[in-house]
Write a protein that holds these residues in place. Structure first.
Motif, PDB file in Angstrom:
ATOM      1  N   UNK C 180     -15.945  63.256  67.566  1.00 52.72           N
ATOM      2  CA  UNK C 180     -16.313  64.453  66.815  1.00 52.72           C
ATOM      3  C   UNK C 180     -17.797  64.684  67.036  1.00 52.72           C
ATOM      4  N   UNK C 251     -14.615  61.517  56.836  1.00 52.31           N
ATOM      5  CA  UNK C 251     -13.719  61.933  57.925  1.00 52.31           C
ATOM      6  C   UNK C 251     -13.115  60.762  58.683  1.00 52.31           C
ATOM      7  N   UNK C 254      -9.136  60.012  58.530  1.00 56.26           N
ATOM      8  CA  UNK C 254      -8.300  60.989  59.224  1.00 56.26           C
ATOM      9  C   UNK C 254      -8.483  60.900  60.741  1.00 56.26           C
ATOM     10  N   UNK C 255      -9.721  60.676  61.195  1.00 56.54           N
ATOM     11  CA  UNK C 255      -9.954  60.535  62.636  1.00 56.54           C
ATOM     12  C   UNK C 255      -9.257  59.292  63.162  1.00 56.54           C
ATOM     13  N   UNK C 258      -5.555  60.074  63.404  1.00 58.52           N
ATOM     14  CA  UNK C 258      -5.231  60.943  64.541  1.00 58.52           C
ATOM     15  C   UNK C 258      -5.303  60.191  65.863  1.00 58.52           C
TER      16      UNK C 258
END
Lengths: 159, 794, 269
Positions: C180, C251, C254-255, C258
C-alpha cells in the motif's frame, strides 16, 4: 582543495570520449558538463523524475544514479543519439504528432523509455506501455497523449 | 461539428472525434485558416530531440557558479556576518549578504522583502547569503566558511499561531512598508478583504435548509520538471542580461532593476525555453541574487536551484482554511452564502493579497446566489512564502464551495447535478462583484459531463471497492492586466510577430502564430515568432491567470487588422483601385474581390521598403477593459484587483473506487467540459485539460508539503513529495472542449490553463462521499483521512 | 573520494579493509544518497566486474542461489518457479520503476535494509538466507536474523553480500506480495508477503524498523485477521508524513487477510 579527478573513457552515442571527473561525478554531470550533451535533463538528481533517463548497454538507466567512473566500456546512448538520418526517430515523431509535448523537459526521458520499450517489445499492450513509462514524471500533459503516441507506434505495421 | 442543443446559441463543440488518431495534431487546412486546426507545436521537434535550450543548458565564457546559504532558523534576528574566510578561498569572486542591501525593500503589493534576508530571517530556507565562484564545489566550500550570528526568536507556524494574542510578529516594521494598495494589515495579518452582495443574515433567516462546514487545504508545490534558475550576464558597463526560465521578462526585469537600484534600461531579461511554470516562476530572489553577483564579479553567473532547494526557497500554494455556510429554500433555490477564508501566506506577502481577492471572488461559485458575504485575510507565518499557483485561490474556494453544494443537495434530498443546474448562472447574470456576464454555459458543461458519464460503458465493480461518481462546476477569468503585440512585414512578404507572452509549455507561441496566420491567411511557416526579450518584446504582464490566449491573442488579432489596413493602402495604389474593393486572399496575396487582380505581400513589402511609405509595422496594446466591479451591487472592500473578467466556465465528473479496507482512492475515469471561447488549437486545449486534471488530482489525493515543529520543510525531495505518475493518473480523461465565444475578442477565445485544475479536488471529494457516505474536509484526501471518515460514520 | 573496481572477491575484500569504504552495487540508493549530500565515502568499491556475484543458479530442490548483483528486472522476469522464488519475483516487479529495476540489485537492497523496501519483507516470509563473504571466509545468515534494525544488518564491516539463497517453499504453495503506497512505485506504507498452502508464513513491512514475521498462520479469514490484529497490537509502527502509526495498525489486519487469501488462491489444489 578540489577533489581528485579520474580519467575515464566513455563510449557515448557511438563515439569514444575522454572524461576527467571526480569519483562522485554522475554520468548525468559528465554528459552535460563535459561532453556538452545537454539534452539529458536534471529534474531532481535523486532518481525519481526520469528526466535524466539514458540507455546504458541498451537498457534504461537514470544517469543521475550512475557514477561516470563506474560506466566502463558499456555503450551509452543519450537523446542526441536517438534521431536518425531523417531527423527524428519514429518515437520522437510520434510524440510530436500526438501533441504529447508541452514544456518538453520530460520529453527526452520519455523518448528513451519508449525507445527501450519498443526495441524490446515492438507491439506492447496499453498496460505494458503504462508500466514501462511509469518511472517518467510529467507535470504538464496528464500522460494521456504520451500513451496515445506509444499505442500508435505499438499498432504500427512497420514496427 | 455538432451543434449544441441550446437553441439559438452559438456554442459549438470542438472536441475531436473519439478515435485515438484524431486526438493528436492536425495541420492547418488548405485554405490557410489555422484556427481550429492543431498543427504541431513550433518547438516540438526541438524538444523531442533534446535541442531546446533551458536555463541550465546555457553556458557563457567565464561563467561562475552561484550557491545559496539559507537560514537554519524559522525566525531569528541576524546579528552579524563573518565573511573573511570565505572571501579568502581561491576562486571565490563575489559574495552578497543582507548587509550589502541599502535600498528600499522590494515585493509585490506590499514591499516587505529583499533578495536575501535583511536584519531577520523569517523562514527556514530563506536565502541569507550567496557566493559566486569558479565552480560549484568552491562555491559550496565558501558557503561552509561563512559565519552568520543569529538570535533565534519564537516562530509561528500555523494560522492559529499567527493570529493568537501575543503571537511573535514577523514584520515589526509592517506599518512603514510601502504598499501600493492598502489592505488594512496589522500584527501578522497581511491583508484583509471582503466582497458583499445583498443581505446575507436576512436571507439565511428565510432559508429552509442551512449547511455549514470548514475545509482545510494544504501547501502544494508546483513541481515544474525544470527547477528555477538563470544565468546573469554582465557587460563592461555593468548592464545585466538575465537568461531566465520565467513567466514574464517584464516582471523579472522590473524586480531585478528594483532590487539592484538600477533603471530598467540597464537590466535585460531574456526568456529561455521554460520547463513548466504553473505560477512558480515569477520574479524570484534568485534572479536578483544572480544579477547582483554578476555585477559584483563582472562575470556571468549561473544560479540554478537543485530540486531540494527549489522546494525550500521558492513558493507554494496558499494553505487555506475555508469556513462556509450556504442556505436554500426547500425547493432548492439557494438564497445565501457566507464565507470566511484565511490563507497562510508564509513569510512574505508576495501575491497573498490578489490570491485572497480571487478566492473571495470565486467563493460564490457559478451560481445565482443573491446574497453573499465573503470575507477573509492572509496571515504571515514563519514558513516558505505562498504565492501564485494555477488557480490562484479558486481551487481552495471551490474545494469548499463545490463540496458544500453536495452537502446541501443531501440535506434537501435533491440530486447534486439537479441542484447545480437549478441554481447555475445564466447568460446576462452578474458575477460576484457585479460585473455583467453576457454569456455563460456552465449548465451545458455540467450536462455534457453528466451525459458523457451516463453514456460511457459502465466499469465492472471491484471486490472490496466502493464506486462513487462526483461532480463539480467552476468559473474562472481570462482577462486582466496589460499586454501588447507587434508585427512587421519583411522584404519577402513574410511576417515577424513579437509578443511578451512567454510559452511555459502550454503552447502559447503556437497559438499566437495560428491567430496571426489565420488573420493574414498566411501559412504558419511564413510567420516568425520572436523570443521574449525585455529589450525587444512588447510589454506583457505575465503568462498567468489563464490570460494569454484572450489578452495577448486579442492584441495579436487587433494588430493584424492594422497591418492589413496598411497593406491594403499599398495594394490599392499598386492595383489602382479603392481599398474597399480589396480582400485578403490565401497565401500572402491581396487583390480585388472576385477578380484576378492581385499583388503579393512581397510586392507590397518591397514597395514599402524601397519606394514609398516605409517599413510596414503594426502594434496593438491594451489593459483589460472589461466592466469593473459594480458598487451598486457589491460592496468590494480592499480587493487587490483593480479589474478582471472574461468569465469562463467548466465542469468535472469523476468516477472513483474507494478501497474499503485501506481508504485508498483510485480515480478510474474523468470527464472535463470546459468553455474555451474558441479553440485555437484543440489538441493543446485537450492537453491543458488533461494536464490540469492530473495536477488537480495530486492536489486532491497525493501532494502535501510538511513542516516539522522547528519549521523545517521535511518534504524536500521527489521521494517524499509525491506528484501523480502515469499509473496514478486515470487512463481515461475525456476532454470536452466547448466554445462560447467572447465578443470582445476578435476570435472569441478565452482561457483554459487554470480552469482545468480548479474543479478536480471537489469533484473527487464528492465522488468519495458518493462512494462511502462520508466527506473528507482536508486535502490531500489520503487513504488515512478517507478511512478515518469511513470509521467515523460506522 | 577514490574508486576501485576489483575483478575478484579477494581483491574486493582487500579493498574493503580501508577506512570508510563502501560497496557500489547498482547505485540506485548509494548514488542518490551521495547526490543529496547524505553519503560521502572515502572509497567506493564497485562490484560491477566480479563475475562470481552474478547469475541465478537453480538448486536441486527447486530453490535458487541468486548472485548479489542480479537486478530486480532479472528477478521480475523469472519464469514459472517454485513458490519461494515466485514470491521474490512478485516483490521484484513492484520495486520503484523500470529504470530502477534495470540497475538496482538484490544484494544492494538487502545490504541497505531500508525498512520500507520490498525484498527484506519477501525474503523473511520465504525464510531465505543471506550468504556473506569476507577475508575470513563465508557464512550464511537467515533472513529472519539478518535484518537487525533501521538500515542495520548482521553484515560485518568488510563483508560482502555474495548471494541470496531462496528455498523452494512448500510444494504447491501460493505466494503473494502486496503493498500500500500513496502513489505507484513509492515506498510502502505497509507491505505484506505471504507464502503457503494450508498454513501461511507471512512477513509485514512498514510497521517497524525491520519486517515482522509470523509463521504458520491458519488459512481462514478469521485466522488471518487475528494474526494481523496481534501483529498490529505489538508492532512498533512509525508515524511519518505518509501515514500515522494508528493507520498502519488499523489497515494491517485487512491487508494481511487479503495477501494471505491471494496466496492461497494461487496454491495448487
Amino acid at each position: 582543495m578540489t577533489a581528485p579527478r579520474h580519467h575515464s573513457t566513455l563510449v557515448v552515442n557511438g563515439e569514444t570520449r575522454d572524461v576527467l571527473a571526480p569519483v562522485s561525478a554522475t554520468l548525468l554531470e559528465v554528459v552535460r558538463d563535459q561532453l556538452d550533451l545537454c539534452g539529458t535533463k536534471r529534474g531532481c538528481n535523486h532518481g525519481v523524475c526520469g528526466a535524466c533517463t539514458v540507455l546504458v548497454d541498451g537498457r534504461l538507466a537514470r544517469a543521475c544514479l550512475m557514477l561516470a567512473v563506474d560506466v566502463g566500456d558499456r555503450p551509452v546512448t543519450t537523446i542526441e543519439g536517438i534521431a536518425d538520418e531523417r531527423g527524428l526517430s519514429r518515437v520522437q515523431q510520434a510524440l510530436v504528432d500526438a501533441g504529447a509535448i508541452q514544456c518538453g523537459f520530460c520529453t527526452p526521458g520519455f523518448v528513451m523509455a519508449l525507445t527501450a520499450l519498443l526495441d524490446a517489445n515492438p507491439h506492447p499492450s496499453r498496460d505494458e506501455v503504462r508500466s514501462a513509462l511509469s518511472g517518467n514524471l510529467c507535470r504538464c500533459s496528464g500522460y494521456i497523449k504520451i500513451v496515445d503516441a506509444a499505442m500508435r507506434l505499438a499498432g504500427s505495421p512497420d514496427a | 461539428m455538432p451543434e449544441s442543443t441550446n437553441k439559438g446559441s452559438s456554442i459549438r463543440t470542438s472536441a475531436p472525434q473519439p478515435d485515438a488518431g484524431a486526438n493528436g495534431t492536425r495541420p492547418p487546412r488548405r485554405d490557410g485558416s489555422a484556427i481550429g486546426a492543431s498543427p504541431p507545436r513550433l518547438d516540438a521537434a526541438d524538444k523531442a530531440s533534446g535541442r531546446a535550450r533551458y536555463a541550465d543548458d546555457i553556458r557563457l565564457p567565464g561563467m561562475l557558479h552561484a550557491a545559496l546559504l539559507t537560514s537554519p532558523h524559522a525566525h531569528a534576528r541576524i546579528l552579524g556576518y563573518r565573511l573573511d574566510a570565505a572571501r579568502a578561498i581561491p576562486g571565490v569572486k563575489a559574495i552578497v549578504t543582507g548587509a550589502d542591501l541599502t535600498g528600499p525593500r522590494a515585493g509585490g503589493i506590499i514591499k516587505d522583502e529583499a533578495m536575501v534576508a535583511r536584519g531577520k530571517v523569517r523562514y527556514v530556507g530563506e536565502p541569507v547569503a550567496a557566493v559566486a565562484a569558479t565552480d560549484m564545489a568552491t562555491a559550496e566550500r565558501a558557503l561552509a566558511a561563512i559565519e552568520v550570528d543569529y538570535e533565534p526568536l519564537p516562530a509561528v507556524l500555523t494560522i492559529d499561531g499567527a493570529l493568537a494574542d501575543g503571537a511573535p510578529i514577523l514584520h515589526e516594521e509592517f506599518a512603514s512598508y510601502v504598499k501600493t494598495i492598502d489592505g488594512g494589515g496589522h500584527g501578522n495579518v497581511v491583508f484583509e478583504s471582503s466582497v458583499i452582495e445583498g443581505d446575507v443574515d436576512a436571507a439565511f433567516a428565510r432559508c429552509d435548509a442551512v449547511v455549514e462546514g470548514t475545509w482545510e487545504t494544504q501547501a502544494q508545490h508546483h513541481v515544474y520538471m525544470e527547477t528555477n534558475g538563470c544565468v546573469a550576464d554582465v557587460d563592461a558597463a555593468g548592464r545585466i542580461t538575465l537568461h531566465v526560465t520565467c513567466q514574464s521578462v517584464a516582471h523579472v526585469q522590473q524586480r531585478v532593476a528594483e532590487e539592484l537600484g538600477e533603471p530598467m534600461a540597464r537590466v535585460r531579461a531574456i526568456a529561455t525555453k521554460v520547463g513548466g511554470g504553473f505560477g512558480g516562476k515569477h520574479a524570484s530572489n534568485i534572479h536578483s541574487i544572480a544579477a547582483w553577483l554578476a555585477r559584483a564579479a563582472r562575470r556571468p553567473v549561473k544560479l540554478v536551484l537543485s530540486r531540494t532547494q527549489d522546494f525550500e526557497v521558492q513558493r507554494c500554494r496558499h494553505p487555506a482554511r475555508i469556513w462556509m455556510r450556504t442556505g436554500a429554500l426547500a425547493d432548492g433555490t439557494i438564497l445565501a452564502r457566507d464565507v470566511r477564508i484565511v490563507t497562510d501566506g508564509g513569510a512574505y506577502a508576495d501575491e497573498s493579497p490578489p490570491v485572497l481577492a480571487f478566492a473571495l471572488l470565486m467563493s460564490r461559485g457559478p451560481y445565482r446566489i443573491p446574497n453573499v458575504r465573503a470575507t477573509g485575510c492572509a496571515v504571515y507565518t514563519n514558513k516558505l512564502r505562498s504565492g501564485s499557483y494555477r488557480g490562484f485561490g479558486n481551487p481552495q474556494a471551490s474545494f469548499a464551495g463545490e463540496s458544500q453544494i453536495d452537502d446541501l443537495a443531501v440535506r434537501l434530498g435533491i440530486d447534486p447535478v439537479t441542484l447545480r443546474l437549478q441554481n447555475a448562472m445564466r447568460p446576462g447574470d452578474t458575477a460576484f462583484g457585479g460585473q455583467p456576464v453576457a454569456s455563460c454555459i456552465v449548465a451545458e458543461c455540467l450536462e455534457r459531463v453528466r451525459d458523457a458519464q451516463r453514456a460511457a460503458p459502465p466499469l465492472p465493480a471491484r471486490e472490496g471497492r466502493r464506486r462513487g461518481v462526483g461532480y463539480a462546476v467552476m468559473s474562472h477569468v481570462s482577462g486582466l492586466m496589460g499586454t501588447a503585440a507587434a508585427l512587421q512585414l519583411r522584404s519577402d512578404g513574410s511576417v515577424g510577430l513579437s509578443t511578451g507572452c512567454v510559452d511555459l509549455g502550454q503552447g502559447a507561441d503556437t497559438t499566437m502564430v495560428q491567430i496571426c496566420a489565420d488573420a493574414l491567411k498566411l501559412p504558419m511557416e511564413r510567420i516568425s515568432y520572436a523570443p521574449q526579450d525585455s529589450d525587444a518584446s512588447p510589454y506583457n504582464w505575465k503568462t498567468a491567470g489563464s490570460r494569454s490566449t484572450y489578452m495577448t491573442g486579442r492584441a495579436v488579432a487587433v494588430a493584424t487588422v492594422e497591418m492589413r489596413a496598411k497593406m491594403f493602402d499599398h495594394a490599392a495604389e499598386l492595383i489602382e483601385c479603392s481599398t474597399a474593393d480589396l480582400e485578403l486572399k490565401p497565401g500572402g496575396v491581396i487583390g480585388v474581390k472576385g477578380a484576378p487582380m492581385d499583388v503579393t505581400f512581397k510586392q507590397i513589402a518591397l514597395r514599402s521598403l524601397f519606394q514609398s511609405g516605409g517599413p510596414i509595422a503594426a502594434t496593438h496594446g491594451f489593459v483589460f477593459d472589461g466592466p469593473g466591479f459594480d458598487p451598486k451591487r457589491a460592496a468590494v472592500n480592499r480587493l487587490a484587483f483593480h479589474n478582471l473578467g472574461v468569465y469562463t466556465f467548466g465542469a468535472h465528473c469523476v468516477e472513483v473506487d474507494v478501497d474499503e479496507g485501506t481508504g485508498a482512492v483510485e480515480v478510474r475515469r474523468a470527464w472535463c467540459a470546459h468553455d474555451v471561447g474558441r479553440a485555437i488549437n484543440p489538441a493543446s486545449c485537450e492537453s491543458q485539460i488533461q494536464g490540469g486534471f492530473v495536477q488537480g488530482l495530486g492536489y486532491a489525493l497525493t501532494e502535501a508539503m510538511h513542516w516539522n515543529a522547528e519549521g523545517w520543510l521535511t518534504t524536500v525531495t521527489l521521494a517524499d513529495y509525491k506528484i501523480p505518475g502515469l499509473l496514478d493518473a486515470p487512463p481515461e480523461i475525456h476532454a470536452i472542449v466547448l466554445e462560447d465565444p467572447d465578443p470582445s475578442h476578435p476570435v472569441g477565445a478565452k482561457g483554459i490553463g487554470e480552469p482545468s485544475l480548479v474543479g478536480v479536488a471537489p469533484a473527487i471529494a464528492n465522488a468519495i462521499r458518493d462512494a462511502i457516505g462520508a466527506r473528507v474536509h482536508t486535502l490531500p484526501m489520503t487513504p488515512e483521512r478517507v478511512l478515518t471518515a469511513m470509521d467515523l460514520l460506522s | 573520494m577514490n574508486y576501485v573496481a576489483p575483478t575478484t572477491l579477494a581483491e574486493a575484500y582487500r579493498a574493503l579493509q580501508a577506512d570508510d569504504a563502501v560497496c557500489l552495487a547498482g547505485g540506485q540508493s548509494l548514488v542518490a544518497a551521495m547526490n543529496l549530500g547524505l553519503a560521502s565515502p572515502a572509497l567506493i568499491v564497485s562490484l560491477r566486474d566480479i563475475a562470481a556475484l552474478r547469475g541465478i543458479e537453480t538448486q536441486a530442490d527447486g530453490g535458487l542461489r541468486i548472485g548479489a548483483m542480479v537486478s530486480h528486472a532479472e528477478l521480475a522476469e523469472l519464469g514459472p518457479s517454485a513458490p519461494g522464488p515466485e514470491l521474490l519475483s512478485r516483490a521484484a516487479r513492484v520495486v520503484a520503476y523500470p529504470a530502477i529495476r534495470a540497475r538496482g540489485t538484490i544484494g544492494g537492497s538487502v545490504a541497505l535494509a531500508d525498512p520500507s523496501a520490498d525484498y527484506p519483507v519477501a525474503l523473511q516470509a520465504i525464510g531465505a538466507s543471506i550468504e556473506l563473504g569476507g577475508r575470513s571466509g563465508t557464512r550464511m545468515v537467515s533472513a529472519r536474523d539478518f535484518f537487525v534494525g533501521l538500515f542495520e544488518t548482521a553484515r560485518a564491516t568488510g563483508e560482502v553480500v555474495l548471494a541470496i539463497h531462496v528455498p523452494p517453499g512448500p510444494a504447491g504453495a501460493g505466494a503473494a506480495y502486496e503493498k500500500l503506497s500513496i502513489v505507484a512505485g513509492d515506498f510502502a506504507i505497509v507491505s505484506v508477503a505471504a507464502i503457503g498452502r494450508d498454513r501461511l508464513d507471512i512477513a509485514v513491512g512498514g510497521c517497524g524498523p525491520t519486517p515482522i514475521v509470523v509463521t504458520g498462520v491458519g488459512a481462514s479469514d478469521e485466522a488471518l485477521l487475528a494474526a494481523g490484529r496481534a501483529l498490529a497490537a505489538s508492532c512498533d509502527a512509525p508515524s511519518d508524513h505518509r501515514a500515522s502509526a494508528a493507520y498502519r495498525r488499523r489497515v494491517l489486519p485487512e491487508l494481511l487477510r487479503r495477501t494471505g487469501r491471494t496466496a492461497l488462491e494461487r496454491a495448487s489444489a
